[in-house]
Design an enzyme around this catalytic site. Structure first.
Site, mmCIF file in Angstrom:
data_model
loop_
_atom_site.group_PDB
_atom_site.id
_atom_site.type_symbol
_atom_site.label_atom_id
_atom_site.label_comp_id
_atom_site.label_asym_id
_atom_site.label_seq_id
_atom_site.Cartn_x
_atom_site.Cartn_y
_atom_site.Cartn_z
ATOM 1 C CD GLN A 43 16.181 18.040 -14.075
ATOM 2 O OE1 GLN A 43 14.995 18.185 -13.827
ATOM 3 N NE2 GLN A 43 16.894 18.966 -14.662
ATOM 4 C CG ASN A 44 13.417 9.342 -15.904
ATOM 5 O OD1 ASN A 44 14.216 8.465 -16.202
ATOM 6 N ND2 ASN A 44 12.295 9.093 -15.267
ATOM 7 N NE ARG A 45 18.981 9.345 -11.894
ATOM 8 C CZ ARG A 45 19.269 8.852 -10.687
ATOM 9 N NH1 ARG A 45 20.504 8.763 -10.283
ATOM 10 N NH2 ARG A 45 18.293 8.454 -9.882
ATOM 11 C CG PHE A 46 14.569 4.833 -19.098
ATOM 12 C CD1 PHE A 46 14.403 3.645 -18.407
ATOM 13 C CD2 PHE A 46 14.457 4.807 -20.480
ATOM 14 C CE1 PHE A 46 14.130 2.457 -19.075
ATOM 15 C CE2 PHE A 46 14.180 3.637 -21.166
ATOM 16 C CZ PHE A 46 14.010 2.453 -20.459
ATOM 17 C CB THR A 142 15.711 6.077 -14.276
ATOM 18 O OG1 THR A 142 14.452 6.088 -14.964
ATOM 19 C CG2 THR A 142 16.416 4.745 -14.479
#
Length: 166
Positions: A43-46, A142
């Site tokens: 789920q990290n958007r980096f 993020t």
């Protein structure tokens, strides 16, 4: 609060001699340590944000992620080499030990540094800024814990990286 665990950074910085921009997190999350690479939580958007900023396809594998950043002369590391932390909670960090960013700078062309959130900025400013003399630009995290910031806003903020990188 959850119990603190002593964590040591388990993988090297991503860079090459042509790197001009450095992006710093705080320390790898448990998911990132499991994968052996940066921003490993699904789920990290980096990676989604960086792909949008750099106008590249979303990288799936670690090799694709490395290639995307290096193509754009972007290095990736963390402010901390080790610390005591509860899970992935940056606010729980105790006993921080900084990474050796000055040594990295000597191997690259890095002239601009960005941090991905308040903890990365705090530790960079405290430990590395006095040694590097390069002020870092703080970007929003993020992390899934920072879900109040929309992905579109992250892309807009992170565009400063594209505008700096070649």
């Amino acid at each position: 609060m959850a119990e603190l665990t002593h964590v040591t950074h388990e993988f090297p910085p991503l860079f090459d001699a042509d790197s001009e921009v450095l992006i710093l997190g705080s320390i790898p999350s448990p998911r990132s340590r499991e994968q052996g690479f940066y921003y490993g939580h699904p789920q990290n958007r980096f990676w989604k944000v960086m792909a949008a900023v750099l106008e590249e396809p979303l990288p799936e594998t670690i090799d694709e992620k490395k290639a995307m950043l290096l193509k754009h002369h972007i290095a990736l590391w963390d402010s901390l080499e080790e610390c005591d932390i509860a899970g992935a909670s940056d606010s729980s960090i105790k006993n921080p030990v900084p990474t050796d960013i000055p040594a990295l700078l000597k191997k690259t062309k890095i002239h601009k540094i960005f941090t991905t959130g308040a903890a990365a900025q705090k530790y960079y400013d405290k430990y590395q800024l006095p040694l590097t003399g390069i002020p870092a630009v703080k970007l929003p995290s993020t992390s899934p814990a920072n879900c109040a910031v929309k992905t579109e806003t992250l892309v807009k903020e992170y565009s400063a990286i594209r505008d700096t990188a070649i």
